[in-house]
Enzyme design. Structure first.
Site, PDB file in Angstrom:
ATOM      1  N   CYS A 103     -37.148 -31.526  24.758  1.00 21.25           N
ATOM      2  CA  CYS A 103     -36.580 -31.295  23.436  1.00 21.25           C
ATOM      3  C   CYS A 103     -36.468 -32.649  22.757  1.00 21.25           C
ATOM      4  O   CYS A 103     -35.707 -33.512  23.226  1.00 21.25           O
ATOM      5  CB  CYS A 103     -35.212 -30.627  23.559  1.00 21.25           C
ATOM      6  SG  CYS A 103     -34.495 -30.317  21.939  1.00 21.25           S
ATOM      7  N   GLY A 104     -37.223 -32.845  21.685  1.00 22.66           N
ATOM      8  CA  GLY A 104     -37.259 -34.151  21.031  1.00 22.66           C
ATOM      9  C   GLY A 104     -35.958 -34.484  20.334  1.00 22.66           C
ATOM     10  O   GLY A 104     -35.391 -35.566  20.533  1.00 22.66           O
ATOM     11  N   ASP A 247     -35.471 -24.409  13.713  1.00 18.43           N
ATOM     12  CA  ASP A 247     -35.115 -25.806  13.984  1.00 18.43           C
ATOM     13  C   ASP A 247     -34.741 -26.484  12.669  1.00 18.43           C
ATOM     14  O   ASP A 247     -35.544 -26.526  11.740  1.00 18.43           O
ATOM     15  CB  ASP A 247     -36.297 -26.522  14.652  1.00 18.43           C
ATOM     16  CG  ASP A 247     -35.867 -27.824  15.314  1.00 18.43           C
ATOM     17  OD1 ASP A 247     -34.870 -28.420  14.850  1.00 18.43           O
ATOM     18  OD2 ASP A 247     -36.525 -28.236  16.279  1.00 18.43           O
ATOM     19  N   CYS A 251     -38.387 -31.027  14.557  1.00 21.13           N
ATOM     20  CA  CYS A 251     -38.770 -30.616  15.921  1.00 21.13           C
ATOM     21  C   CYS A 251     -39.633 -31.693  16.594  1.00 21.13           C
ATOM     22  O   CYS A 251     -40.820 -31.847  16.272  1.00 21.13           O
ATOM     23  CB  CYS A 251     -39.499 -29.272  15.919  1.00 21.13           C
ATOM     24  SG  CYS A 251     -39.664 -28.586  17.570  1.00 21.13           S
TER      25      CYS A 251
HETATM   26  O1  PYC Z   1     -36.868 -31.250  18.805  1.00 28.03           O
HETATM   27  O2  PYC Z   1     -38.288 -30.681  20.364  1.00 28.03           O
HETATM   28  C1  PYC Z   1     -37.373 -30.424  19.607  1.00 28.03           C
HETATM   29  C2  PYC Z   1     -36.779 -29.071  19.632  1.00 28.03           C
HETATM   30  C3  PYC Z   1     -37.202 -28.014  20.370  1.00 28.03           C
HETATM   31  C4  PYC Z   1     -36.344 -26.949  20.070  1.00 28.03           C
HETATM   32  C5  PYC Z   1     -35.421 -27.404  19.170  1.00 28.03           C
HETATM   33  N1  PYC Z   1     -35.714 -28.707  18.909  1.00 28.03           N
END
Ligand code: PYC
Length: 331
Positions: A103-104, A247, A251
């Site tokens: 999850c970034g 999101d 994301c």
């Molecule tokens: O930022 O990778 C992300 C992420 C995945 C689901 C919600 N945020």
């Protein structure tokens, strides 16, 4: 059977449970880092510990993320002792539907949390996740850059028949989670359009599953990314997460998947900056290095997390919703 009886007993044990957490948001998307009091997952790789979390302690995920203590957009991050002593921590990300690979925005939230707690100074450190190690760098201006797991486009121009919309074409790409990225969706990427975007993306996700379209190794594509033009950045996106929340951030893993597609199409060179805007107007700055294998990229995602609270989650024995409000399958 014995293990089941033991875990049911533990789940219903009549004592108060306290879980210490710190909450933050990264570009609008919330992260809840579990600092103490979470499930003890023992030793092994983060992937093995994630399976233990899923099979034996899922009630902790529900208590931390579901109402009345959480919300659908929230991503949890359980800190674990790392396998490699050179890593700062291991981390398992989870949400209202289950468990994530990476999850970034969450990793940026973890970095900011460890930083404000004084557990890490500025500079570089490594986090272990179930899908590989990531490198993080905490900058003096409060931003964090993560160097994500190797990302790639698995299949270009895949056709899926979406309910009421006919044939839709998109790319399947890995950025630490599986994404279906669609550019030609005919929808306006504005927050006012949230119900239509959500309905379309949900239909698309169900269509992918029912038409047997998956990521590598038949893994489920559980994130839908609709992309389009932006007035302020290189592109804007709407990302539907596995539990059907959108999101709020651009994301991190979705931006990584996008970088892999841009690379595969020859539209972005290594080191070139790509600014990715979210549906609420927040941004990540991104770039990539060529990966070790052809077609793979190593994404760099820079963003900023802000701390929103530090709390003790209390699970009282007599509370009928001590393990959260159970919701039907999000599938
Ligand atoms: O930022 O990778 C992300 C992420 C995945 C689901 C919600 N945020």
């Amino acid at each position: 059977m014995l293990a089941y009886v033991y875990f049911s007993f533990m789940q219903n044990a009549q004592h108060e449970i306290r879980i210490s957490v710190m909450d933050s948001h990264t570009a609008g998307e919330p992260t809840r880092v579990v600092l103490a009091g979470g499930p003890e997952l023992g030793a092994g790789s983060m992937a093995e510990r994630r399976e233990r979390f899923r099979s034996q302690f899922d009630h902790y995920r529900q208590a931390l993320i579901h109402e009345p203590r959480g919300c659908d957009a929230l991503v949890g991050a359980l800190l674990c002792p790392p396998e490699d002593p050179a890593s700062a921590a291991g981390v398992i990300f989870f949400n209202n539907a289950g468990y994530l690979g990476m999850c970034g925005h969450g990793a940026i939230g973890v970095a900011a949390t460890l930083h404000v707690l004084g557990r890490l100074g500025p500079g570089k450190f490594q986090l272990e996740t179930p899908v590989g190690n990531i490198q993080c760098q905490q900058h003096a201006n409060g931003e964090t850059t993560i160097s994500n797991v190797a990302s790639y486009r698995y299949r270009p121009a895949v056709k899926v028949t979406a309910p009421g919309r006919g044939e839709i074409t998109g790319d399947i790409a890995w950025g630490g989670n599986w994404f279906f990225l669609v550019e030609d969706h005919g929808l306006t990427l504005e927050i006012e359009n949230l119900p239509a975007l959500t309905e379309f993306a949900c239909g698309l996700r169900q269509a992918l599953a029912s038409q047997g379209i998956t990521g590598a190794n038949r893994e489920e594509i559980d994130h839908i990314e609709l992309t389009g033009p932006s007035r302020k950045a290189a592109a804007r996106n709407f990302v539907l997460c596995p539990g059907l929340a959108y999101d709020r951030s651009p994301c991190g893993t979705g931006t990584s998947a996008k970088l892999a597609c841009l690379h595969a199409d020859g539209k972005l060179k290594p080191g070139e900056i790509w600014r990715q805007e979210s549906i609420i107007g927040s941004q990540f700055s991104a770039s990539y290095e060529a990966g070790d294998q052809p077609g793979y990229v190593r994404p760099y995602i820079t963003g900023r997390a802000h701390i929103t609270s530090q709390a003790e989650i209390i699970l009282q024995p007599e509370d009928p919703f001590r393990w959260g409000i159970t919701v039907p399958d999000h599938g």
